[in-house]
Design an enzyme around this catalytic site. Structure first.
Site, PDB file in Angstrom:
ATOM      1  N   LYS A 230     -18.796  -2.849  -6.641  1.00  0.00           N
ATOM      2  CA  LYS A 230     -20.031  -2.122  -6.972  1.00  0.00           C
ATOM      3  C   LYS A 230     -19.914  -0.673  -6.497  1.00  0.00           C
ATOM      4  O   LYS A 230     -19.821  -0.412  -5.302  1.00  0.00           O
ATOM      5  CB  LYS A 230     -21.227  -2.800  -6.314  1.00  0.00           C
ATOM      6  N   ASP A 235     -28.057   5.463  -4.112  1.00  0.00           N
ATOM      7  CA  ASP A 235     -29.116   4.643  -4.693  1.00  0.00           C
ATOM      8  C   ASP A 235     -30.477   5.133  -4.218  1.00  0.00           C
ATOM      9  O   ASP A 235     -30.903   4.839  -3.102  1.00  0.00           O
ATOM     10  CB  ASP A 235     -28.918   3.174  -4.315  1.00  0.00           C
ATOM     11  N   LYS A 242     -37.020   4.165  -3.430  1.00  0.00           N
ATOM     12  CA  LYS A 242     -37.016   3.690  -2.058  1.00  0.00           C
ATOM     13  C   LYS A 242     -37.834   4.619  -1.159  1.00  0.00           C
ATOM     14  O   LYS A 242     -38.079   5.784  -1.490  1.00  0.00           O
ATOM     15  CB  LYS A 242     -35.580   3.651  -1.525  1.00  0.00           C
ATOM     16  N   ASP A 253     -23.878   2.653  -0.615  1.00  0.00           N
ATOM     17  CA  ASP A 253     -24.055   1.669  -1.677  1.00  0.00           C
ATOM     18  C   ASP A 253     -22.844   1.595  -2.607  1.00  0.00           C
ATOM     19  O   ASP A 253     -22.810   0.774  -3.517  1.00  0.00           O
ATOM     20  CB  ASP A 253     -25.324   1.952  -2.482  1.00  0.00           C
ATOM     21  N   ASP A 312     -34.516  -0.942  -8.582  1.00  0.00           N
ATOM     22  CA  ASP A 312     -33.765  -0.925  -7.332  1.00  0.00           C
ATOM     23  C   ASP A 312     -32.868  -2.151  -7.201  1.00  0.00           C
ATOM     24  O   ASP A 312     -32.173  -2.305  -6.207  1.00  0.00           O
ATOM     25  CB  ASP A 312     -34.727  -0.843  -6.140  1.00  0.00           C
ATOM     26  N   GLU A 314     -30.234  -2.646  -9.111  1.00  0.00           N
ATOM     27  CA  GLU A 314     -29.332  -2.093 -10.128  1.00  0.00           C
ATOM     28  C   GLU A 314     -27.891  -2.549  -9.954  1.00  0.00           C
ATOM     29  O   GLU A 314     -27.131  -2.569 -10.917  1.00  0.00           O
ATOM     30  CB  GLU A 314     -29.405  -0.565 -10.108  1.00  0.00           C
ATOM     31  N   ARG A 316     -26.536  -5.427  -9.409  1.00  0.00           N
ATOM     32  CA  ARG A 316     -26.180  -6.626 -10.177  1.00  0.00           C
ATOM     33  C   ARG A 316     -26.043  -6.317 -11.667  1.00  0.00           C
ATOM     34  O   ARG A 316     -25.310  -7.008 -12.376  1.00  0.00           O
ATOM     35  CB  ARG A 316     -27.223  -7.716  -9.923  1.00  0.00           C
TER      36      ARG A 316
END
Length: 465
Positions: A230, A235, A242, A253, A312, A314, A316
């Protein structure tokens, strides 16, 4: 990067300071065997041979001092048992008395690694070189240290300097070093072929456009192994933005991508007899007028439509498209790494990556490998009963079930939607961060699950050359 090879050298009998490895069980006998000056010095420094204890022992000559280091078991050195000593001793050469450093050499090396991209290294800090009689294992230990340091450095890098283009550059650098083919899908091709990757990253500014980066390496006749990471370079949470506190560490991230790249580095530089397929969807989840929205329904590469309940969630989404691509080549084994859920951290804390696997033998091998190399992981269930949480009223799948219960499990179940029946797959939900320092493991980016995965691959496909 730290020149680890210079810090671990074959012992050719040159002058070096002695390092006594002592555990609590052997402390009294060891102490009794020392000369009076050394016994007095050990007592004055409170040396009880507990893990982390260290004492300087004088000798008859002024500069002839040696070191005593406390460990849990003197006959079984762990990766971090020498790290405190390596981080605190003066510059010079050292050799262990009556033992080889074994696993402890890794901590010796990593204790001396510093992330210096944004500030200078301490000019007064010189190298501490460890001499070892086990010269055959030096190269492997150095390669593992380099790969762990790669993860740490990539995660620690400021997000301005670690965007999708920087991840692409890192993959290209590996390909140039080991020989391999790099592929990059971006722009209109990305929107057509990897629609979820494109949707997540399309709001990022110029120069930070989303892309799917891949690396192919190895003999096509060898078993195909896919490694997916990933690569959310930052993010914000997207339109489900967030909080300031929640966003503070989101430079990490892309930690899954860093792990995937580091594992690919170990595979390729170790000449493992596999056909490697590395895939990293690299995006920034930004806020702009063209950002994807809560309520949008996205196409996926594999086919199922996905309703976005939360922008949020994202990671996956981009992994779903990348996994779909990986399985099109029918790999013998697929491993993905992702800083995917806060739920995994609530369940297991910062040190234990959550492991999900659809193959019990694969899970057992990863757990055993992690225990053997001191890189523990913990298996969580792909619980079929929670599949219904992913149901959407208008699409095939919902990306973020309401309520947050079993969040790490439902995220893994979402990824499983893109895994063909019968394909061997393991998913690491890793933190990629150390919130407080320990010897050899500074606060900041961290490789968690990397060494376990590498040990499993070596055991399964043959030792590195």
């Amino acid at each position: 990067m730290t020149e680890f090879a210079a810090l671990l050298q074959p012992d050719k009998g040159e002058a070096a300071r002695a390092v006594h490895i002592v555990d609590a069980a052997g402390h009294d006998a060891w102490l009794k065997a020392q000369p009076p000056r050394a016994r007095a010095a050990a007592a004055a420094q409170g040396f009880a041979a507990k893990p982390g204890d260290r004492a300087i022992l004088p000798a008859d000559e002024a500069d002839g001092w040696s070191v005593a280091v406390g460990v849990a078991k003197a006959d079984t050195l762990t990766p971090w048992c020498l790290a405190d000593a390596a981080g605190g001793l003066p510059e010079g050469r050292y050799r262990l008395v009556d033992t080889a450093p074994g696993a402890g050499a890794l901590g010796w090396l990593l204790a001396q690694h510093r992330f210096t991209r944004y500030r200078a290294a301490d000019a007064t800090e010189g190298p501490r070189v460890l001499l070892t009689p086990d010269a055959a294992h030096i190269a492997e230990t150095v390669r593992i240290a380099e790969s762990v340091a790669l993860v740490r450095d990539m995660v620690n890098t400021a997000p301005e300097d670690m965007g999708p283009a920087a991840i692409e550059a890192a993959v290209r650098a590996l390909a140039e070093m080991v020989g391999g083919h790099v592929g990059v899908v971006s722009g209109a091709d990305l929107e057509r072929d990897y629609p979820m990757v494109h949707a997540v990253g399309r709001a990022a500014g110029k120069g930070r456009e989303p892309r799917l980066v891949s690396l192919e390496w190895g003999n096509p006749a060898h078993p195909r192994v896919a490694i997916v990471g990933k690569g959310v370079c930052f993010d914000s949470g997207g339109l489900d933005i967030k909080s300031a506190a929640g966003m503070r560490l989101m430079k990490k991230d892309m930690g899954g991508a860093a792990h995937a790249l580091a594992l690919a580095r170990l595979v390729t530089t170790g000449h493992l007899p596999v056909r490697l397929h590395l895939l990293i969807p690299a995006v920034e989840n930004a806020v702009a007028g063209n950002a994807f929205r809560p309520g949008d329904v996205l196409k996926s590469r594999k086919g199922p439509s996905v309703e976005v309940s939360n922008t949020d969630a994202e990671g996956r989404l981009i992994l779903g498209d990348a996994l779909a691509r990986a399985f099109e080549e029918q790999p013998a084994l697929t491993i993905d790494f992702a800083t995917l859920t806060g739920a995994a951290r609530v369940a297991l804390g910062p040190d234990l990556p959550a492991l999900f696997a659809n193959d019990d033998a694969l899970a057992a091998d990863l757990l055993a490998a992690g225990a053997a190399v001191g890189d523990p992981v913990w298996r969580l269930p792909l619980w079929d009963g929670y599949d219904e949480m992913l149901k959407s009223d208008i699409a095939d799948i919902d990306n973020a079930p309401e309520g947050g219960m079993a969040g790490a499990v439902t995220a893994a179940l979402f990824l499983r939607k893109f895994v063909p029946e019968g394909a061997a797959w393991a998913h690491f939900d890793t933190f990629a961060w150390r919130p407080s320092a320990r010897p050899g493991r500074p606060k900041g980016g961290e490789a968690l699950g990397l060494r376990a995965a590498w040990a499993m691959l070596r055991a399964r496909y043959g030792a590195a050359a």
